[in-house]
Scaffold this active site. Sequence first.
Site, PDB file in Angstrom:
ATOM      1  N   SER A 250      -4.851   7.405   0.468  1.00  0.00           N
ATOM      2  CA  SER A 250      -4.259   6.417  -0.794  1.00  0.00           C
ATOM      3  C   SER A 250      -4.408   4.956  -0.339  1.00  0.00           C
ATOM      4  O   SER A 250      -5.429   4.505   0.142  1.00  0.00           O
ATOM      5  CB  SER A 250      -2.867   6.683  -1.318  1.00  0.00           C
ATOM      6  N   GLU A 377      -5.505  13.742  -9.065  1.00  0.00           N
ATOM      7  CA  GLU A 377      -4.707  12.484  -8.625  1.00  0.00           C
ATOM      8  C   GLU A 377      -3.861  11.722  -9.472  1.00  0.00           C
ATOM      9  O   GLU A 377      -2.815  11.220  -9.095  1.00  0.00           O
ATOM     10  CB  GLU A 377      -6.091  11.528  -8.194  1.00  0.00           C
ATOM     11  N   HIS A 477      -2.021  13.954  -6.100  1.00  0.00           N
ATOM     12  CA  HIS A 477      -2.137  13.063  -4.860  1.00  0.00           C
ATOM     13  C   HIS A 477      -1.423  13.267  -3.857  1.00  0.00           C
ATOM     14  O   HIS A 477      -0.154  13.823  -3.832  1.00  0.00           O
ATOM     15  CB  HIS A 477      -1.615  11.803  -5.651  1.00  0.00           C
TER      16      HIS A 477
END
Length: 615
Positions: A250, A377, A477
Site C-alpha cells: 500500500s 483491493e 487490501h
Amino acid sequence: MGHQKVYIAAVIGVILCAAITIPLVITLPKPDRLDLVTATVNEGNIVGQVTPEAGIFFGIPFSQPPIREFRWRRPRDPLKYESRYWDATYKRPGCQQICDQPASEYSCPHEISEDCLYLNVWVPRRLLTNAKSDDIVTSEHYALQNDYLPGGQSAPLAVMVWFYGGNFLNGAGSCVLYDGRNMANMGDVIVVTTNYRVAHLGFLVQGEKGSEEAKGNFGFWDQIKTLEWVKQNIQNFGGDPNKVTIFGQSAGAESVGIHFTSEVSKDLFRQGIMQSNPFGLPLRNWTDAKEFGGRFAEAAGCQRDDMTCLRAKSVKELEKAFNDTSLEVTDPSRITLIFQPWSPVIDGDVLREQPVDAFIKGNVHNKPMINGATVDEGMIFVAEAFPNPMTNMFYKALLRIVFKEDYSPVYSTYPDECYGDCREMVNKLATEYLFSCPQRKAQNSTRNIQHWWYIFNQTWSFEEVWEEPLCFDRVCHAAELAYLFNVEQMTTFTFTEEERVFSKRLIWYWTNFAKYGNPNGPPATIRAKDIVKTSVIEDGGQVGAKAWSTFGEYGTPENDYKALQLQANGDFEMRQPYKDICDFWDNVDAYADHYMTAQLQRYWRKKFKQMWRHV
C-alpha cells in the site's frame, strides 16, 4: 515495652527471611543468558534477543529523535551510544499517529511517540554461535558467526527492508503483522523493518521553498536514512549491503515506487517489490501541499509559515488540527487527493513528477521489480465509506460527480446491474482503476526492466479478523500480509494446512527474488512451464509452486504479457489478465488526475470521510 516487642519481632522476621532466602539463592541454577545475542554497529555495541527462528534486534536508532526544534527536520545521524551497549531486546514506539486499522492489535504500534526513528533487524538463527563471554555481555550468550562478518569466509546474506502501509497516516515497523523472524529463518535472508514519520509530522509543507523549514517528505527522508544505515551497518549482521531489496504494501508500495523514480536513493537498493501500489491516486504538487499545510497551521492556531509557533504546539493540539483539516479540498479539480491527504510531495528534489507518469515515461531506475495486487483491493475502502447498501441512483450520481466528462464510457463499462446495492460494482471499479490497470500500464511502459506481476487471490480462512463482513469472502487490501510474514503463531489466526504451505511458498518466492533477482530461485532450478522444486516447500516442493514468467519481454506487443495468480490450492500463470478493462482505462487516461466541480466539494467531503484511512 511495646517498642521492644516490635523490635524483637522485626529481628526474628529478618532471621526467618534469611533462613528461607539463603537456601533458595544457593539452589537456584545459574541464570541462562543464551536468550541474548550481541552485535556491533557504528554507534557501539547492541544486545538483542534470540528465538528458535532468529536473532532479533529491536529498536535500533537510525537517527536522533525528531523532537522539539528538530520537529519537521530531516533525520540526523544517530549518536554514539553512551552506555556499554544499546538494549535492543524490546520494541520502541511507532511514530505519532491515529491508528484504526482492522486487527489493530497486530497492525498498529503498541505505543506511539515523536521519538520514533528506530529500526529492527532479524537474523536467521543459523548465523548465531555460542559466545562464552566478552565485554558486552559477561555471561553465556550468542553472537554472529565470524564467517559471516566482514572478512569472513561465508558469503553474506541478501537483505530485505520493509516499508509499512497505512495511507501515510499510520503503521510501524514493530507491528506484529510485520515480524520478520519466520521470513528470515525460512528464506535465509536478513530482514529489516523500520519506522518513518507519517501524517502531518511526516509530510507538512510550510515556510519558503528551499529553506530549512517544513519542506515536506520527512517520512520519505526517514526511509532514506534507514537505507543509509543499512548500507553502513548491515554487514555486521551477516548481510550484504550491495544486495538490498526494498519491499512494501500500500503506502509502503508507493514508497518503493517513488524510490524507483528518485535520484536521492538510487544507490541504496538493488531491486524492489510493490504490493498493492495504488498508482491511480495522485500526490500533491508543491503549491497544493503548501496551501494544505497553511490551512493546517491556521487550524493549529498559528499563522501560515510560522514554524516557531507550530513547533511549540503540543501533540494534542496538532492532532486536533489534523482532524479539522485532513478532508480539506485545496484543488477542486483533483478530488481524489482527499483519499490520501498526507503523503510524499512533488518537490523537484525527492520526487519530480507523479510516480505513475514517471513509470509511463520510463523515468525509472533499471532495477528488477515485482508488482501486484489483490483481486478485491477496493472493497474495504468502499465498506468503510458506505456502510449501508448503495442504491442504483446513488451509484450513478457517484460516477457523474467523480468522472465528470468520462461518465458515459465509465457507466457503460460499469453499469448499475447491482440490484439495490452497488458497492460490489464500486469495489470492482476501484480495484481496476486505482490498482490493477495503472500497474499494468506502468509495467507495459517499462518492458526494458525485468519484472514480474502477480494477482493475489486467496481468501482468509480466519475471516473474522477483517472486522468487516464485506471482506469475509473476498480478497481485500492487505490479504497477503499474514501469509507473507507467516505470523500464525504470534496471533489468534489459525491457518489451514494448505495455508501453511501457501505461506511458505510466498516467502520462498519473495526471498528468492531478494537472493537471486528472480522469484523462481537460482538459474539452475528454473524450468520454464514446469513445477519449480525446492526443499523449502513441503511434499517434495510440488505443492502449488509454478515457474513465474516475467511480465513481458522488451520489444514484444503490449498485449503480450503474463501474471502469476497466487492462491493456496496452487499458483498458475495467467495470460493477458484484465486486458479489456485495462485497455479501457488506458484510453480514458485519467490515472492520478481526476476532476470535480467546486460546488460539490462540501457534499463529498463527508461521503469520503473514511475511505482514505487504510490505503
